[in-house]
Write an enzyme that holds these catalytic residues in place. Structure first.
Site, PDB file in Angstrom:
ATOM      1  N   ASP A 138     -15.401  74.878 -37.824  1.00  0.00           N
ATOM      2  CA  ASP A 138     -16.657  74.960 -37.084  1.00  0.00           C
ATOM      3  C   ASP A 138     -17.717  75.458 -38.065  1.00  0.00           C
ATOM      4  OD1 ASP A 138     -18.843  75.652 -35.495  1.00  0.00           O
ATOM      5  OD2 ASP A 138     -17.596  76.321 -33.826  1.00  0.00           O
ATOM      6  N   ARG A 179     -22.461  53.990 -24.219  1.00  0.00           N
ATOM      7  CA  ARG A 179     -21.415  55.013 -24.339  1.00  0.00           C
ATOM      8  C   ARG A 179     -20.586  54.766 -25.591  1.00  0.00           C
ATOM      9  NH1 ARG A 179     -16.660  54.110 -22.274  1.00  0.00           N
ATOM     10  NH2 ARG A 179     -17.419  53.096 -20.392  1.00  0.00           N
ATOM     11  N   LYS A 237     -27.748  73.950 -32.205  1.00  0.00           N
ATOM     12  CA  LYS A 237     -28.161  75.096 -33.005  1.00  0.00           C
ATOM     13  C   LYS A 237     -29.013  74.672 -34.202  1.00  0.00           C
ATOM     14  CE  LYS A 237     -25.383  77.350 -30.147  1.00  0.00           C
ATOM     15  NZ  LYS A 237     -24.511  76.354 -29.517  1.00  0.00           N
ATOM     16  N   TYR A 283     -15.632  81.799 -31.435  1.00  0.00           N
ATOM     17  CA  TYR A 283     -16.622  81.724 -30.356  1.00  0.00           C
ATOM     18  C   TYR A 283     -15.930  81.768 -28.991  1.00  0.00           C
ATOM     19  CZ  TYR A 283     -19.761  79.328 -27.079  1.00  0.00           C
ATOM     20  OH  TYR A 283     -20.482  78.981 -25.975  1.00  0.00           O
TER      21      TYR A 283
END
Length: 390
Positions: A174, A49, A199, A101
């Site tokens: 972004d 982690r 993406k 978004y």
């Protein structure tokens, strides 16, 4: 060493760097924990982690691509957004665009209203008085999305960053729609870049992931601490698959852009298309700025169907090579209806402010043969024409 070009950075990410056996392709470290050398002598890795070698290779490549000091690879794109927001305090104001978004919009609104994590101010960066709106908000952070989703509106990153410097505000951009191959916000003055690596960076629609790249080492270290603390970091397998996709980022986007230009030309000339949204069009309001701050216009476009909303059923049903689905940026072409899919979390008033109408269609253009894609769209529009003539 001379600065490497983006295609080289992406193609060589982790290649020929294995120190154990000389593997050309970097190994995947599917381990949750690591053996300590001795009592109270931890090595660079102790728990995945916190740190993982596979994830680190991806992070280093993304940092170099964006020209940043440090990258934190997260388990989703929304985790990357959430991570950036950890820099804000309850008395701080976040400024964000009216047409961002839908998932980002939902996150900002609910953290502010339900958790009181920070204050918010929505700004239309297409307004002539956007700078005055931002000044009045006195933000600690300005969030940009350019090109915007789904109308592909362009915001002048450099102009916003110059204003932000006056206001001592951090700027987060972004960059999902373009990737670092086509736009580098940090070079334009931004402090942080956010990606949904689901993406274009991965490009194969087979992982969910995100990344956050900081220009400043200190900010990067703070965000890395929060990523570990909140458990937002990505898994090794997702990082490995993302690295695999990253290596073809430049040629994929090159072909996708070529296909998109042809699709846009076809749509712009079709009588059943009322309007096309694409920054590569000279008629696009943000075309001039896009030419300056981008090295390409991307592979996303949207259009308004010149028919009543009920005819969308016929249009979508007739498509074969544009798959009706969420997401974008994969090798396959996708089509979506923003009002009921990607931006469904916005209420009707917010959608109206953002310009998201009932007949708006968004395309993510893939790498299929362009003749097949044009034929597919043509047949779907013909089906609408048939229904209209009945």
């Amino acid at each position: 060493m001379a600065k490497r070009h983006a295609a080289t950075i992406a193609a060589r990410a982790g290649i020929a760097e294995d120190t154990a056996f000389g593997a050309v392709t970097p190994p995947i470290y599917l381990t949750s924990t690591y053996e300590l050398e001795a009592f109270r002598q931890p090595g660079p890795y102790d728990y995945s982690r916190s740190n993982n070698p596979t994830r680190d290779v991806l992070g280093e490549a993304l940092a170099e691509l964006e020209g940043g000091a440090k990258a934190i690879v997260t388990n989703t794109g929304m985790s990357a957004c959430l991570l950036a927001l950890q820099l804000l305090k309850p008395e701080d104001t976040l400024v964000f665009p009216h047409d961002c978004y839908g998932g980002s919009y939902r996150l900002f609104i609910n953290l502010a209203q339900r958790k009181h994590a920070f204050k918010i101010q929505i700004v239309n960066f297409q307004d002539t008085d956007w700078a005055e709106q931002v000044r009045l908000a006195a933000p600690a952070m300005i969030w940009l999305e350019t090109p915007s989703n789904p109308l592909l509106q362009i915001t002048d990153i450099q102009a916003v960053c110059q204003l932000a410097a006056e206001l001592a505000a951090k700027v987060v951009v972004d960059n999902t729609f373009l990737s670092p191959v086509l736009q580098q916000p940090l070079a334009l003055g931004a402090d942080i870049v956010v990606h949904s690596t689901t993406k274009y960076i991965n490009g194969h629609s087979d992982i969910i992931g995100g990344a956050l790249i900081a220009k400043d080492v200190a900010i990067g270290d703070e965000l890395k601490w929060w990523g570990n603390c909140l458990g937002l970091t990505g898994g090794a397998l997702d990082a490995y698959l993302t690295l695999r996709g990253l290596r073809t980022l430049s040629p994929r986007i090159r072909l996708q852009q070529e296909n998109t230009l042809a699709v846009v030309d076809f749509l712009a000339a079709h009588p059943l298309v009322a309007k096309v949204y694409y920054p590569g069009l000279a008629s696009h309001p943000g075309h001039a700025i896009a030419k300056v701050q981008q090295s390409g216009f991307g592979a996303m476009c949207s259009f308004e169907l010149n028919a009543a909303p009920e005819y969308l059923y016929d249009f979508f049903a007739a498509l074969k090579y544009f798959t009706l689905a969420q997401s974008l940026g994969g090798t396959e072409s996708l089509v979506c209806h923003p009002a009921t899919m990607t931006h469904a979390s916005m209420d009707a008033a917010a959608q109206q402010r953002a310009g998201i109408g009932a007949t708006l269609v968004r395309l993510s253009v893939g790498i299929e043969d362009i003749a097949d894609l044009i034929t597919d769209l043509d047949k779907a529009l013909q089906q609408v024409a048939k229904r209209l003539s009945v």
